[in-house]
Write a protein that holds these residues in place. Sequence first.
Motif, PDB file in Angstrom:
ATOM      1  N   ARG A 170     -36.763   0.960 -37.183  1.00 50.74           N
ATOM      2  CA  ARG A 170     -35.860   0.224 -36.264  1.00 50.74           C
ATOM      3  C   ARG A 170     -34.288   1.074 -36.226  1.00 50.74           C
ATOM      4  O   ARG A 170     -33.869   1.442 -37.110  1.00 50.74           O
ATOM      5  CB  ARG A 170     -35.513  -1.086 -36.519  1.00 50.74           C
ATOM      6  CG  ARG A 170     -34.746  -1.679 -35.234  1.00 50.74           C
ATOM      7  CD  ARG A 170     -34.442  -3.309 -35.033  1.00 50.74           C
ATOM      8  NE  ARG A 170     -33.973  -3.931 -34.059  1.00 50.74           N
ATOM      9  CZ  ARG A 170     -32.631  -4.013 -33.827  1.00 50.74           C
ATOM     10  NH1 ARG A 170     -31.903  -3.848 -34.971  1.00 50.74           N
ATOM     11  NH2 ARG A 170     -32.209  -4.712 -32.791  1.00 50.74           N
ATOM     12  N   VAL A 171     -33.987   1.436 -35.086  1.00 42.96           N
ATOM     13  CA  VAL A 171     -32.622   2.444 -35.009  1.00 42.96           C
ATOM     14  C   VAL A 171     -31.750   1.623 -34.123  1.00 42.96           C
ATOM     15  O   VAL A 171     -32.185   1.184 -32.931  1.00 42.96           O
ATOM     16  CB  VAL A 171     -32.940   3.825 -34.482  1.00 42.96           C
ATOM     17  CG1 VAL A 171     -31.830   4.514 -34.238  1.00 42.96           C
ATOM     18  CG2 VAL A 171     -34.051   4.365 -35.283  1.00 42.96           C
ATOM     19  N   VAL A 172     -30.607   1.448 -34.578  1.00 41.83           N
ATOM     20  CA  VAL A 172     -29.477   0.786 -33.709  1.00 41.83           C
ATOM     21  C   VAL A 172     -28.561   2.051 -33.584  1.00 41.83           C
ATOM     22  O   VAL A 172     -27.995   2.572 -34.465  1.00 41.83           O
ATOM     23  CB  VAL A 172     -29.013  -0.273 -34.244  1.00 41.83           C
ATOM     24  CG1 VAL A 172     -27.679  -0.765 -33.540  1.00 41.83           C
ATOM     25  CG2 VAL A 172     -29.673  -1.386 -34.653  1.00 41.83           C
ATOM     26  N   VAL A 173     -28.209   2.185 -31.988  1.00 38.31           N
ATOM     27  CA  VAL A 173     -27.304   3.178 -31.974  1.00 38.31           C
ATOM     28  C   VAL A 173     -25.948   2.674 -31.204  1.00 38.31           C
ATOM     29  O   VAL A 173     -26.117   2.211 -29.894  1.00 38.31           O
ATOM     30  CB  VAL A 173     -27.794   4.134 -30.880  1.00 38.31           C
ATOM     31  CG1 VAL A 173     -26.895   5.362 -30.563  1.00 38.31           C
ATOM     32  CG2 VAL A 173     -28.876   4.759 -31.490  1.00 38.31           C
ATOM     33  N   GLY A 183     -30.640   1.238 -43.726  1.00 39.34           N
ATOM     34  CA  GLY A 183     -29.517   2.207 -44.053  1.00 39.34           C
ATOM     35  C   GLY A 183     -28.228   1.911 -43.776  1.00 39.34           C
ATOM     36  O   GLY A 183     -28.021   1.043 -42.933  1.00 39.34           O
ATOM     37  N   GLU A 184     -27.178   2.482 -44.357  1.00 44.35           N
ATOM     38  CA  GLU A 184     -25.709   2.430 -43.804  1.00 44.35           C
ATOM     39  C   GLU A 184     -25.618   3.185 -42.846  1.00 44.35           C
ATOM     40  O   GLU A 184     -26.215   4.288 -42.486  1.00 44.35           O
ATOM     41  CB  GLU A 184     -24.970   2.891 -44.950  1.00 44.35           C
ATOM     42  CG  GLU A 184     -24.940   2.169 -46.290  1.00 44.35           C
ATOM     43  CD  GLU A 184     -24.150   1.023 -46.078  1.00 44.35           C
ATOM     44  OE1 GLU A 184     -23.300   0.805 -45.247  1.00 44.35           O
ATOM     45  OE2 GLU A 184     -24.786   0.042 -46.895  1.00 44.35           O
ATOM     46  N   PRO A 185     -24.810   2.508 -41.714  1.00 44.62           N
ATOM     47  CA  PRO A 185     -24.260   3.236 -40.489  1.00 44.62           C
ATOM     48  C   PRO A 185     -23.686   4.626 -40.736  1.00 44.62           C
ATOM     49  O   PRO A 185     -23.001   4.862 -41.724  1.00 44.62           O
ATOM     50  CB  PRO A 185     -23.404   2.237 -39.877  1.00 44.62           C
ATOM     51  CG  PRO A 185     -23.683   0.882 -40.355  1.00 44.62           C
ATOM     52  CD  PRO A 185     -23.942   1.325 -41.795  1.00 44.62           C
ATOM     53  N   ARG A 186     -24.081   5.528 -39.990  1.00 42.03           N
ATOM     54  CA  ARG A 186     -23.499   6.780 -40.118  1.00 42.03           C
ATOM     55  C   ARG A 186     -22.937   7.477 -38.720  1.00 42.03           C
ATOM     56  O   ARG A 186     -23.644   7.095 -37.551  1.00 42.03           O
ATOM     57  CB  ARG A 186     -24.701   8.067 -40.567  1.00 42.03           C
ATOM     58  CG  ARG A 186     -25.115   7.671 -42.001  1.00 42.03           C
ATOM     59  CD  ARG A 186     -26.047   8.884 -42.364  1.00 42.03           C
ATOM     60  NE  ARG A 186     -27.021   9.276 -41.531  1.00 42.03           N
ATOM     61  CZ  ARG A 186     -27.463  10.189 -41.297  1.00 42.03           C
ATOM     62  NH1 ARG A 186     -27.111  11.485 -41.810  1.00 42.03           N
ATOM     63  NH2 ARG A 186     -28.803  10.295 -40.618  1.00 42.03           N
ATOM     64  N   PRO A 187     -21.823   7.970 -38.755  1.00 45.79           N
ATOM     65  CA  PRO A 187     -21.199   8.592 -37.159  1.00 45.79           C
ATOM     66  C   PRO A 187     -22.005   9.637 -37.013  1.00 45.79           C
ATOM     67  O   PRO A 187     -21.439  10.742 -36.510  1.00 45.79           O
ATOM     68  CB  PRO A 187     -19.697   8.680 -37.895  1.00 45.79           C
ATOM     69  CG  PRO A 187     -19.692   9.120 -39.280  1.00 45.79           C
ATOM     70  CD  PRO A 187     -21.050   8.272 -39.841  1.00 45.79           C
ATOM     71  N   LEU A 188     -23.354   9.489 -36.747  1.00 43.17           N
ATOM     72  CA  LEU A 188     -24.123  10.847 -36.324  1.00 43.17           C
ATOM     73  C   LEU A 188     -23.718  11.360 -34.958  1.00 43.17           C
ATOM     74  O   LEU A 188     -23.818  12.659 -34.814  1.00 43.17           O
ATOM     75  CB  LEU A 188     -25.669  10.350 -36.515  1.00 43.17           C
ATOM     76  CG  LEU A 188     -26.370  11.580 -36.144  1.00 43.17           C
ATOM     77  CD1 LEU A 188     -26.300  12.743 -37.094  1.00 43.17           C
ATOM     78  CD2 LEU A 188     -28.125  11.279 -36.132  1.00 43.17           C
ATOM     79  N   LEU A 189     -23.360  10.467 -34.144  1.00 35.00           N
ATOM     80  CA  LEU A 189     -23.162  10.873 -32.803  1.00 35.00           C
ATOM     81  C   LEU A 189     -21.931  11.808 -32.602  1.00 35.00           C
ATOM     82  O   LEU A 189     -21.825  12.810 -31.950  1.00 35.00           O
ATOM     83  CB  LEU A 189     -22.984   9.836 -31.691  1.00 35.00           C
ATOM     84  CG  LEU A 189     -24.065   8.927 -31.700  1.00 35.00           C
ATOM     85  CD1 LEU A 189     -23.836   7.981 -30.365  1.00 35.00           C
ATOM     86  CD2 LEU A 189     -25.558   9.551 -31.392  1.00 35.00           C
ATOM     87  N   ARG A 190     -20.725  11.733 -33.589  1.00 34.63           N
ATOM     88  CA  ARG A 190     -19.925  12.756 -33.753  1.00 34.63           C
ATOM     89  C   ARG A 190     -20.338  14.201 -34.100  1.00 34.63           C
ATOM     90  O   ARG A 190     -19.845  15.289 -33.389  1.00 34.63           O
ATOM     91  CB  ARG A 190     -18.581  12.143 -34.825  1.00 34.63           C
ATOM     92  CG  ARG A 190     -18.114  10.814 -34.352  1.00 34.63           C
ATOM     93  CD  ARG A 190     -17.153  10.644 -35.605  1.00 34.63           C
ATOM     94  NE  ARG A 190     -16.671   9.321 -35.186  1.00 34.63           N
ATOM     95  CZ  ARG A 190     -15.784   8.583 -36.345  1.00 34.63           C
ATOM     96  NH1 ARG A 190     -15.921   9.048 -37.567  1.00 34.63           N
ATOM     97  NH2 ARG A 190     -15.274   7.423 -35.788  1.00 34.63           N
ATOM     98  N   ARG A 191     -21.272  14.366 -34.869  1.00 30.27           N
ATOM     99  CA  ARG A 191     -21.861  15.416 -35.230  1.00 30.27           C
ATOM    100  C   ARG A 191     -22.555  16.018 -34.109  1.00 30.27           C
ATOM    101  O   ARG A 191     -22.604  17.177 -33.607  1.00 30.27           O
ATOM    102  CB  ARG A 191     -22.866  15.475 -36.306  1.00 30.27           C
ATOM    103  CG  ARG A 191     -23.610  16.849 -36.710  1.00 30.27           C
ATOM    104  CD  ARG A 191     -24.477  16.788 -37.735  1.00 30.27           C
ATOM    105  NE  ARG A 191     -25.145  17.894 -37.783  1.00 30.27           N
ATOM    106  CZ  ARG A 191     -25.951  18.366 -38.778  1.00 30.27           C
ATOM    107  NH1 ARG A 191     -26.367  17.410 -39.613  1.00 30.27           N
ATOM    108  NH2 ARG A 191     -26.647  19.496 -38.690  1.00 30.27           N
ATOM    109  N   VAL A 192     -23.192  15.231 -33.236  1.00 25.62           N
ATOM    110  CA  VAL A 192     -24.202  15.825 -32.147  1.00 25.62           C
ATOM    111  C   VAL A 192     -23.309  16.085 -30.969  1.00 25.62           C
ATOM    112  O   VAL A 192     -23.648  17.341 -30.398  1.00 25.62           O
ATOM    113  CB  VAL A 192     -25.245  14.486 -31.624  1.00 25.62           C
ATOM    114  CG1 VAL A 192     -25.729  14.960 -30.152  1.00 25.62           C
ATOM    115  CG2 VAL A 192     -26.041  14.004 -32.835  1.00 25.62           C
TER     116      VAL A 192
END
Length: 267
Positions: A170-173, A183-192
């Motif tokens: 399951r993925v929460v954005v 897992g721990e939340p990661r600020p992935l959208l900043r990288r994208v």
Amino acid sequence: MSGLRVVPTWRHGQERLYVCLTDGRNVAWYDREAGRVNLLSDERREDVLDVLGPFLSGSVTVGPPPVPTPAELVRLSLHPDDDLAPNRPGEALQVALDREPGAPRRLRPDPRRRALEAELAVGEALDGLEGVGWHALHSVSLPGGDRVHHLVIGPGGLFAVHTLYVRKQRVVVADPMVTVGRGEPRPLLRRVRGDADRASYALTAEVRPVLVLYGAADVSVPGPLREVRILLDREVGGLAGAGGVLKPADVEALHAVARDRRTWLRV
């Protein structure tokens, strides 16, 4: 000895044999499907036909290539080492894994192999859009060690696509955080978004960010997202539905610039 060598290439199931000088420059290529040997210089005609002899079959036309477009001229001037178009999906990951054939067995699966699985699947889907006027470049390296997983250029514009392996999870954005499973939340959208911004700077054109979730069991987006488009891997082909942004000539020109490795050195 003519000093020429034959370099076979495959892309989307089509074979083309390039005849190159020792410094990597092309002097001719053989399109087996069209039955044509295209010569960039008639001075090397006999040498080219001699080195291609074992590969020629059937009736073959020999002559100068069709008048190239400006985009094709840029491509032909590229040294093979600077041309990103032959990159396979996940090229950087594949190279890194190939360099460790004797690595000790891990207690857990190497996460790079899962990431590679995602990039291969998404890259194959993006390559399939070429028939409707799109180009995909894979594993575009950026200064500092980052890379754009896939850069897609077509009638609907330009997209920097980042893939994330999340099979059966399951993925929460929640902008900018992405949480996969427990897992721990990661600020992935900043990288994208950052990768898309750097691509926009390099190409002097708007590049929109896309995050593709590979194999997700469920996706939750509790609030609005700024600019980033979220797709499941099975939805990637839907990018071809976008249109009306770029003309075919613009697509080819941007692709010619984007495939040049030197374009990305200062972003």
